[in-house]
Design an enzyme around this catalytic site. Structure first.
Site, PDB file in Angstrom:
ATOM      1  CE  LYS A  39      -2.603   2.526   3.600  1.00  0.00           C
ATOM      2  NZ  LYS A  39      -1.525   3.221   4.286  1.00  0.00           N
ATOM      3  CG  ASN A  40       2.027   2.938   3.532  1.00  0.00           C
ATOM      4  OD1 ASN A  40       0.894   3.289   3.192  1.00  0.00           O
ATOM      5  ND2 ASN A  40       2.353   2.717   4.791  1.00  0.00           N
ATOM      6  NE  ARG A 110      -0.885  12.626   6.886  1.00  0.00           N
ATOM      7  CZ  ARG A 110      -1.265  13.815   7.323  1.00  0.00           C
ATOM      8  NH1 ARG A 110      -2.523  14.107   7.465  1.00  0.00           N
ATOM      9  NH2 ARG A 110      -0.371  14.720   7.608  1.00  0.00           N
ATOM     10  CB  CYS A 134      -4.960   6.394  10.285  1.00  0.00           C
ATOM     11  SG  CYS A 134      -5.364   4.896   9.376  1.00  0.00           S
ATOM     12  N   PRO A 140       1.578  16.822  11.237  1.00  0.00           N
ATOM     13  CG  PRO A 140       3.419  17.635  12.444  1.00  0.00           C
ATOM     14  CD  PRO A 140       2.377  16.547  12.432  1.00  0.00           C
ATOM     15  CG  ASP A 142       6.878  20.593  10.380  1.00  0.00           C
ATOM     16  OD1 ASP A 142       6.058  19.654  10.514  1.00  0.00           O
ATOM     17  OD2 ASP A 142       8.001  20.600  10.902  1.00  0.00           O
ATOM     18  CD  GLN A 143      10.807  18.864   9.118  1.00  0.00           C
ATOM     19  OE1 GLN A 143      11.895  18.841   8.535  1.00  0.00           O
ATOM     20  NE2 GLN A 143      10.508  19.780  10.026  1.00  0.00           N
ATOM     21  CG  ASP A 322       2.214   1.623   9.554  1.00  0.00           C
ATOM     22  OD1 ASP A 322       1.823   2.480  10.370  1.00  0.00           O
ATOM     23  OD2 ASP A 322       2.617   1.917   8.405  1.00  0.00           O
ATOM     24  CB  ILE A 344       6.028   6.744  14.768  1.00  0.00           C
ATOM     25  CG1 ILE A 344       7.125   5.693  14.546  1.00  0.00           C
ATOM     26  CG2 ILE A 344       5.852   7.664  13.559  1.00  0.00           C
ATOM     27  CD1 ILE A 344       8.478   6.231  14.156  1.00  0.00           C
ATOM     28  NE  ARG A 414      -7.478   4.601   4.684  1.00  0.00           N
ATOM     29  CZ  ARG A 414      -6.596   4.996   5.602  1.00  0.00           C
ATOM     30  NH1 ARG A 414      -6.963   5.122   6.848  1.00  0.00           N
ATOM     31  NH2 ARG A 414      -5.353   5.277   5.291  1.00  0.00           N
TER      32      ARG A 414
HETATM   33  N1  EPU Z   1       6.205  14.654  11.078  1.00  0.00           N
HETATM   34  C1  EPU Z   1       6.349  15.986  11.362  1.00  0.00           C
HETATM   35  N2  EPU Z   1       6.353  16.883  10.331  1.00  0.00           N
HETATM   36  C2  EPU Z   1       6.212  16.504   9.038  1.00  0.00           C
HETATM   37  C3  EPU Z   1       6.064  15.139   8.744  1.00  0.00           C
HETATM   38  C4  EPU Z   1       6.050  14.218   9.789  1.00  0.00           C
HETATM   39  O1  EPU Z   1       6.464  16.375  12.523  1.00  0.00           O
HETATM   40  O2  EPU Z   1       6.229  17.366   8.145  1.00  0.00           O
HETATM   41  C5  EPU Z   1       6.221  13.671  12.178  1.00  0.00           C
HETATM   42  C6  EPU Z   1       4.890  12.955  12.338  1.00  0.00           C
HETATM   43  O3  EPU Z   1       3.994  13.701  13.150  1.00  0.00           O
HETATM   44  C7  EPU Z   1       5.316  11.652  12.972  1.00  0.00           C
HETATM   45  C8  EPU Z   1       6.692  11.387  12.341  1.00  0.00           C
HETATM   46  O4  EPU Z   1       7.142  12.641  11.846  1.00  0.00           O
HETATM   47  O5  EPU Z   1       5.475  11.807  14.349  1.00  0.00           O
HETATM   48  C9  EPU Z   1       6.711  10.381  11.208  1.00  0.00           C
HETATM   49  O6  EPU Z   1       5.739  10.730  10.237  1.00  0.00           O
HETATM   50  P1  EPU Z   1       5.861  10.253   8.713  1.00  0.00           P
HETATM   51  O7  EPU Z   1       5.936  11.458   7.858  1.00  0.00           O
HETATM   52  O8  EPU Z   1       6.973   9.253   8.607  1.00  0.00           O
HETATM   53  O9  EPU Z   1       4.482   9.529   8.471  1.00  0.00           O
HETATM   54  P2  EPU Z   1       3.558   9.600   7.181  1.00  0.00           P
HETATM   55  O10 EPU Z   1       4.392   9.731   5.963  1.00  0.00           O
HETATM   56  O11 EPU Z   1       2.447  10.564   7.386  1.00  0.00           O
HETATM   57  C10 EPU Z   1       3.652   7.053   6.645  1.00  0.00           C
HETATM   58  C11 EPU Z   1       2.654   5.952   6.457  1.00  0.00           C
HETATM   59  C12 EPU Z   1       2.031   5.577   7.790  1.00  0.00           C
HETATM   60  C13 EPU Z   1       3.140   5.174   8.755  1.00  0.00           C
HETATM   61  C14 EPU Z   1       4.207   6.270   8.846  1.00  0.00           C
HETATM   62  C15 EPU Z   1       5.421   5.877   9.678  1.00  0.00           C
HETATM   63  C16 EPU Z   1       1.832   6.369   4.233  1.00  0.00           C
HETATM   64  C17 EPU Z   1       0.725   6.842   3.365  1.00  0.00           C
HETATM   65  N3  EPU Z   1       1.620   6.405   5.535  1.00  0.00           N
HETATM   66  O12 EPU Z   1       2.919   8.148   7.187  1.00  0.00           O
HETATM   67  O13 EPU Z   1       1.236   4.452   7.520  1.00  0.00           O
HETATM   68  O14 EPU Z   1       2.612   4.946  10.040  1.00  0.00           O
HETATM   69  O15 EPU Z   1       4.689   6.614   7.526  1.00  0.00           O
HETATM   70  O16 EPU Z   1       6.010   4.738   9.149  1.00  0.00           O
HETATM   71  O17 EPU Z   1       2.875   5.949   3.746  1.00  0.00           O
HETATM   72  C18 EPU Z   1      -0.535   2.945   7.807  1.00  0.00           C
HETATM   73  O18 EPU Z   1      -0.203   2.418   6.731  1.00  0.00           O
HETATM   74  O19 EPU Z   1      -1.351   2.428   8.608  1.00  0.00           O
HETATM   75  C19 EPU Z   1       0.056   4.238   8.178  1.00  0.00           C
HETATM   76  C20 EPU Z   1      -0.477   5.041   9.085  1.00  0.00           C
END
Ligand code: EPU
Length: 446
Positions: A39-40, A110, A134, A140, A142-143, A322, A344, A414
């Site tokens: 999925k991801n 997302r 989810c 956020p 911001d990055q 996850d 996380i 999903r």
């Molecule tokens: N974060 C920030 N700022 C940003 C981006 C992230 O503070 O700009 C923080 C987040 O709040 C979090 C941490 O950094 O505490 C990691 O977030 P990340 O960006 O890695 O997560 P994501 O890209 O939003 C993806 C997966 C999630 C999975 C996470 C961590 C997708 C679509 N989603 O989310 O998958 O939990 O990486 O591995 O790829 C799932 O599949 O059930 C799922 C939630």
């Protein structure tokens, strides 16, 4: 996979009725199961097709509702999409001219934020509604914004839409303040056609990041270092067509590993990359589960007691967040007291209330859960609070005595392709039930 006007039928099925899984627990899972595409990885690679100047063929695309929505967004934007078979799509995104993804589409998931990086990379502009997905606490961006700005884009949020524009994208050094999958991927998408060299430091190393880099490189991109914490991208002017097969889903595989262990079953899980499962394998072995690795499959069996352990979720190659709800569920069935720490997300223990209905003894303080093994769970009516929480409740229901009914299974659909069908193939007694007239019922109760 259906690619037509009713492309999202799978996703909107919920409107026809309230769907739930009904599980009669206590059966050992045995036999073989085939893992679908990740999925991801798919939700990053599909928007990345926008960057190509030619049609692309994607294989091993999982048939899940998050993917259906992304395909729907591409289709609505003007991409020509053909289904070759259930898991293979030919996508010609060269017809896309408009760099806007409206709220109605983006809010469902997302990963819609990957359209920002892809559209910015291709058209130097993007207007994409803030994403859904989810509810795991603050999420956020911001990055992501920092990365786009480093490449020369102006970014702002107006009326719930992220607006990014650039006269020109220029390669740059991007240091991410924390390890983030989403921002790493978005930086790669925006940088792949930028002028000059981009260096992403403190990059995430998840298998789907490597998969995206391999996909982009197969179109002619010049990306090195994906899978390490420094990714170097030399911008190119043209990206060609490709035929690319998406990697197997590490989390779906891990979910079946735990389902097999929780039912003390004996299951061969096929179409996996065992290397991607190492952190899960290591924890399962500590708990007392037998894990046998083959080239592209893994066998799970249990012949002794399950015992306590501690787990902390971390970015790859650490134990994946996850898989946290699923392993917490398994530890309910193990002897002794286990500790699970979420590294996380701020709020990923909401499912614990549901597990308690099934007899689990878990206390949560912030990001730490203390689990006293209870040996046996009891079936109960529960609700999936998010995707992986739903998977954990499926595992709990399979291992429990009696009947478990799981509501809000759209969360599960999903991210898991035909989960009930695959589980039935392993001998589980699980059926999907629809209460007719769900829309009316919902209106009446809302
Ligand atoms: N974060 C920030 N700022 C940003 C981006 C992230 O503070 O700009 C923080 C987040 O709040 C979090 C941490 O950094 O505490 C990691 O977030 P990340 O960006 O890695 O997560 P994501 O890209 O939003 C993806 C997966 C999630 C999975 C996470 C961590 C997708 C679509 N989603 O989310 O998958 O939990 O990486 O591995 O790829 C799932 O599949 O059930 C799922 C939630």
């Amino acid at each position: 996979m259906v690619v037509s006007a009713d492309l999202t039928a799978k996703h909107y099925k919920g409107d026809e009725g309230l769907e739930k899984f009904v599980i009669k627990g206590g059966r050992r899972l045995t036999g073989e199961v085939e893992i679908s595409g990740a999925k991801n990885a798919a939700v990053a690679i599909l928007p990345a097709v926008i960057l190509s100047d030619e049609p692309c063929v994607l294989e091993n695309v999982p048939d899940i509702s998050d993917v259906s929505i992304i395909i729907r967004i591409l289709y609505e934007m003007g991409a020509d999409i053909k289904t070759i078979d259930k898991t293979t799509l030919r996508i010609d995104a060269t017809g896309i001219k408009d760099a806007v993804v409206p709220y109605e589409m983006a809010r469902h998931l997302r990963a819609s934020y990957y359209f920002i990086g892809a559209l910015l990379g291709k058209f130097h502009k993007a207007r994409v509604a803030l994403p859904g997905g989810c509810d795991l606490g603050a999420r956020p961006m911001d990055q992501h914004i920092k990365a786009f700005q480093a490449l020369g884009a102006e970014c702002g949020i107006d009326h719930g839409m992220v607006d990014a524009t650039a006269d020109m994208l220029l390669g740059s050094q991007i240091y991410l303040d924390m390890v983030t999958v989403g921002a790493t991927i978005n930086a790669m998408l925006a940088a792949v056609r930028a002028k000059g060299l981009t260096i992403i430091e403190n990059a995430a190393k998840e298998p789907h990041i490597v998969d995206l880099a391999n996909f982009l490189n197969s179109m002619g991109a010049d990306i090195m270092g994906a899978g390490t914490d420094v990714i170097k991208i030399k911008g190119v002017e043209y990206l060609g067509g490709t035929t690319y097969s998406i990697i197997p889903d590490q989390i779906e595989a891990g979910t079946f590993m735990i389902a097999a262990a929780a039912t003390r079953g004996d299951v061969l899980i096929k179409n996996v990359i065992p290397k991607h499962l190492e952190s899960i394998t290591a924890k399962l072995e500590k708990i007392g589960v037998n894990v046998e690795e083959f080239d592209d499959s893994i066998r799970i069996s249990v012949d002794g007691p399950l015992v306590k352990t501690s787990v902390k979720t971390m970015p790859h190659p650490g134990f994946p967040t996850d898989m946290q709800p699923q392993i917490t569920t398994l530890l309910c069935l193990a002897e002794g007291t286990s500790i699970v720490t979420e590294g996380i997300w701020d709020n990923r223990f909401r499912y614990v209330n549901e597990l308690r209905r099934m007899g689990a003894d878990i206390s949560v303080d912030g990001r730490v859960a203390v689990i006293n093994g209870v040996g046996q769970l009891q079936g109960a009516p529960v609700k999936a609070t998010d995707l992986r929480a739903g998977a954990a409740l499926m595992i709990a229901g399979l291992a429990a005595s009696g009947i478990t009914e799981i509501e809000d299974i759209y969360h599960i659909e999903r991210g898991y392709e035909d989960l009930d069908v695959k589980l039935r193939g392993l001998g589980a007694d699980v059926v999907k039930k629809t209460t007719p007239g769900g829309t009316e019922v919902r209106k009446a109760i809302s």
